[in-house]
Scaffold this active site. Sequence first.
Site, PDB file in Angstrom:
ATOM      1  N   ASP A 358     -55.676  -6.932 -22.399  1.00 41.15           N
ATOM      2  CA  ASP A 358     -56.046  -8.172 -21.729  1.00 41.15           C
ATOM      3  C   ASP A 358     -55.475  -8.227 -20.319  1.00 41.15           C
ATOM      4  O   ASP A 358     -56.122  -8.718 -19.387  1.00 41.15           O
ATOM      5  CB  ASP A 358     -55.460  -9.374 -22.485  1.00 41.15           C
ATOM      6  N   GLU A 488     -64.382  -5.288 -32.011  1.00 43.20           N
ATOM      7  CA  GLU A 488     -63.561  -4.927 -33.178  1.00 43.20           C
ATOM      8  C   GLU A 488     -64.283  -5.199 -34.497  1.00 43.20           C
ATOM      9  O   GLU A 488     -63.681  -5.018 -35.558  1.00 43.20           O
ATOM     10  CB  GLU A 488     -62.224  -5.666 -33.128  1.00 43.20           C
TER      11      GLU A 488
END
Lengths: 770, 770
Positions: A358, A488
């Site tokens: 991130d 994911e």
Amino acid sequence: MNEYLKHDEWCIIEEGFTPENHRASESIFSLGNGNMGQRAMFEEHYSGKSLQGTYVAGVYYPDKTRVGWWKNGYPEYFAKVLNAPNWIGIDVTINGEMLDLAKAKVSDFVRTLNMKEGVLERSFVAEMSNGNQIKVEAKRFLSIVTSEVGVIRYSVTALNCKAKVSFTPYINADVANEDSNYDEKFWDILNTRSIHGEGYVISRTKKLDFHVCMGMKYDVFKAGQKLEIYPSMIEADKYIANTVEFDVEQGEELSIYKYAAVLSSLNHNKLDIMSKTQNVVSEAYKKGYNALLKEHVAAWADKWAHSDITIEGDVAAQQAIRFNIFQLNQTYTGEDERLNIGPKGFTGEKYGGSTYWDTEAYCVPFYLSTSKPEVTRNLLIYRHKQLQKAIENATKLGFTNGAALYPMVTMNGEECHNEWEITFEEIHRNGAIAFAIYNYIRHTGDQKYLEEYGLDVLIGISRFWSQRITFSQAKKKYVMLGVTGPNEYENNINNNWYTSTIANWCLKYTQEAMAHVKETNLNRYNEIIKNLNFNFVKEISKWNDIIENMYYPVDEETGVFLQQEGYMDKEQILAADLDPAVRPINQHWSWDRILRSCFIKQADVLQGIYLFEDQFDLETIKKNYNFYEPRTLHESSLSPCIHSILASKIGDSKGAYDLYLRTSRLDLDDYNKEVHEGLHITSMAGTWMSIVEGFGGMRVVNGKLVLNPLIPEEWKSFSFKVRFRGNLLNVRVSDKEVGVINEEGEDISVFIIDDEYVIEKSSSLVIERD
Amino acid sequence: MNEYLKHDEWCIIEEGFTPENHRASESIFSLGNGNMGQRAMFEEHYSGKSLQGTYVAGVYYPDKTRVGWWKNGYPEYFAKVLNAPNWIGIDVTINGEMLDLAKAKVSDFVRTLNMKEGVLERSFVAEMSNGNQIKVEAKRFLSIVTSEVGVIRYSVTALNCKAKVSFTPYINADVANEDSNYDEKFWDILNTRSIHGEGYVISRTKKLDFHVCMGMKYDVFKAGQKLEIYPSMIEADKYIANTVEFDVEQGEELSIYKYAAVLSSLNHNKLDIMSKTQNVVSEAYKKGYNALLKEHVAAWADKWAHSDITIEGDVAAQQAIRFNIFQLNQTYTGEDERLNIGPKGFTGEKYGGSTYWDTEAYCVPFYLSTSKPEVTRNLLIYRHKQLQKAIENATKLGFTNGAALYPMVTMNGEECHNEWEITFEEIHRNGAIAFAIYNYIRHTGDQKYLEEYGLDVLIGISRFWSQRITFSQAKKKYVMLGVTGPNEYENNINNNWYTSTIANWCLKYTQEAMAHVKETNLNRYNEIIKNLNFNFVKEISKWNDIIENMYYPVDEETGVFLQQEGYMDKEQILAADLDPAVRPINQHWSWDRILRSCFIKQADVLQGIYLFEDQFDLETIKKNYNFYEPRTLHESSLSPCIHSILASKIGDSKGAYDLYLRTSRLDLDDYNKEVHEGLHITSMAGTWMSIVEGFGGMRVVNGKLVLNPLIPEEWKSFSFKVRFRGNLLNVRVSDKEVGVINEEGEDISVFIIDDEYVIEKSSSLVIERD
């Protein structure tokens, strides 16, 4: 969704006290100053549901790994954000009865987060069980000027009675993490000291030996007059306090000013940390509340001058973007290269570790445009310093010759996540770390960074890719097997287009970087090559062989880039076909079902198209966007912003606006019913991106700033600030015109909607739009 | 490898006491009788390394699931085999000094597991710190006639001194599981009672409320004379004991006979379980040691008469196969349809739950040939009874309409494993459960089983497959996405050949089974169809569409069936190329590396070829065997036996023999350095299979027994027993001839090496081999 907050341009406002919302509000109204932070729990005792959370930057705990079935290679521990002792506490009694909003009758409750000034305020009227009514006003802030200091002003006014009012300011180190295994506690107390008008607690983490000393000092005023105090001093095992009591007439206000200092062994010698804390507290106390507040507010004004975004005609959107910018600025200030940006910042414990991809993929663009280059540079150096750990990490997984795999989650460079499909396979993170170097240099022009810190990181990463990619005899192509992409909702897949694309980009960019350093500083180049034992002929020829012969899955029929090999074997259902009751699917479907489905958690192919936009024509971008957006559920906070930017890119302003709202008010309106656990700090940078890169259409091309703006129908205008190579530009966009003010720096040439303009220093330019 | 045991045809013998081997020996010398079992820990106190393990069939504990990252659909608990109170303990003091082999000087130590008689014996000389020498002889067994009874004879002879010898027989309920979270204990003690010459403890599991009562009664003899005892009685929280002390002259033997009973609330009312236990102890006590032993030995002789395998000319192989058969017969006797076969039986705690697909895929063939049909039938009924739970389990994962997914690991039908790639994806287990029904009927001819119990299980399973398989528009074929095959070194793969093959076989066999029931019992058929709400037209046409259009991955170049789609994209390295230092790879490589490699943990494609051998010609079998065997690491105990059988099938007797040794002496020689954790019980059935189905070449074809034997060079002859439809056959194979004795039952026709022979009742036949 839970929309209980008032829309306001500069403040977050909660009117009326609803205990069910309190934990959410504790997250939303959080305070931080880069060095420490805390949830918005009450100063006075509260027996209702609350997550007491105080966090000190860089202090963490390596908790025992919990796993049912151990896989070789798992880290032994999971580093977690550590809930630290609580210094904000002030217990209050009214005629002997403890003030507790879970028990009193509460009216006129207002909680306000003043984002312009960085101050949390609260006022309410409480009626105690004996009928005594009091009014409370509380105000607190964590100084962004002196980041070890926090200050509280807390006042009680007796409304319908005379009252004996007591204040018990305290520091409580008997705290636990909400997620600790079997309720283990993580702190030992080394020393406590409670003296007249002051108190101190030194606590030490049970592992890693971090020391944190907290101190407090206070004054009490009545009707503007400072009072002599005669406190009773309390000193328990893990707790110190003073109690002072005064008689208050009806209508009279009694107020306490609590000055606190929080010092940690990251910045201080353990041996004299208590006396240092005393010094910091005393200086704050001497300076006084008003002076501290004044300098704090001034510093916030300066932050806003460099990072504010305005939106005209849409208060909800305006409030939201300021909230996102405010929380980012509270979380990370870029002064300490040991620190990084946790997904929940100082607002909760979830996700444990501090650093994810991130930082590079989302936060770097924000800080590049809103802060001095040093801030991003420190984020980059953080990874540079962890290169050895990344090499060790890769070695554990069987890689050799200095290949580096940066961890998925980390505090100090060691991996501390333990799901094989993530820890070992979600390796695209390595690409983001390389891309951040490229992005930093592209934005700042600081090519020197390569020879100083960048090149060895790039080479380590490229070495990893060149070993991780293998040759398929069946395909006569290079393949990358067994990965998890940004989406994911797929695990252990082969030939994830995004990961293969960014890996190959790394192999190319590392060569460019090497060529640049060789050309500009041959000595340093030779030194790096020698230190890294780099076999130029062998390694580079392997890299180029991969670049030339990489396999990328493509749908033959449509030409869409395939998220992975075999994606088209899935049943092709669209998000719109899903029963809303099963969303988010990760709360309703078993994992295998999610994996088998075509549904996408977050931008994956589109993340790659976003990063490498210049490699694709608009038709290709449109085709892929139109294929993937209907299959994407945006069940990661990091997703809608990327889609919003691409929607802007292809001119879909309606789609871009809807996705913008979803990202910007994610926490304020609690889209995913999880804000009580903390805020989505890192995705807030994505929100900023969706305005500046999305609607603003800002890019850096060949060292020049490019603006291709678009404005949603709902807005009259919007503006944003951009730092770019010594300039500070203020860009304002309406449907009629694009204006740029060159607020700081020399003359600058900027591309606006395909044409190049020079904007002279301290002047502005307005372009009419067609 | 650790080869410290003596080779012997009927006994496992350990000579000399080596504390480092004690935990391994505790596993290897374990005793069991189907109803209870225990590791071979010492009766007397032992302060060295030991895993005290006593297990009561059907008593388990639902422990809190440990997992780092929760996935929707995970079970809340992990059911584990529960370490029960210890009833074998007899503390011994010599002149006041506690006998402890970790402290005494030990000589002449011999530990023997007499497999013919089912008795554990031990003798040694111990020199105490004061120089006193004693000789100890201990003998114990768990009756297979009265399965709630265990008996110990323990004697001490003073060798060089007169001595005061004390015995403290006890029951100790202060026990823990080795793998408990944070050392939690799982038993509460309800009642303890210690009286003159007797003692009782009732304990209750903290969850699920299983009650277990253990009782003991004892006699002491000196020089053949029963002694009057004057015990001191001890009754602690979780412990009861008697202590008796006697003077012993030099050369004199003092012996104690301890009779124990273990009763559980599975079989008894909780209210009177203690008095019941008293009855059982008293009866055993009255019957006495010799009578109990005699009937026990006789019962073992009967077991051997039906299940023995002899190997002439290879003592190590002979000992090994008897050890495997012995442990299987100790673990499961087939009398109780609520019980099943845990991978470690009564020899350790690892793998927790009791039931895996091991039961159907490995144990069923063994019990079919060596026990009455009821034994296998009970194993099948166990699953039948859990059908509703299997349907619930599938429903949790999103399946509908009575689709059933049997759990990967279970105690009572509920899933209790929590790794998504196994729990949700290793679904081939469902096929094994269907195949066991087919196998049982094929072997026994008990077609009635279908209408009684089999058909609804088959339909539930087929419904699961028909939903789990989806249609790929890209391939225009049915595919099965996101599975884990028997080779657990691949996770979340697409189109695993084995799983797709067995799934399609289920869809076919269920239709055959339905047709059979319809033809033979129309009323019952209609009842089942109605109960299951079976839509014949719709469901069957879907099934047949799948059968006709299923996608199976095949290597185009070689025609080898591919373990999964994309297998040939892997780097094709062979096991022989691996550095032995990295094997087993699961102890040396990270999980992603294992997943990316071509290495195979256990038979996968070959497991399918083994099951459906009749569908493939010899050339195809050879081709696949030759491709997969060099890539298979056999890091599962369930693997080498299947390869051994196929090696025999294709005539590779050298390969078959090597693989046989690996499977049969896996625990005795500790190939995988893990025998201290317990034995690999279920794979022992595979060892049996590799002789009977491998070397013996036994098959059932069209209701007839077929023998196609092969003999390893190392052996002179081997023989095995087969129960087949009312007959007991004794098959003896040498390189010259094949002999079959029809020991029980009527005339039977058997195929031997392609020709059919009739063997009349109580007679025999010998065929000369070419």
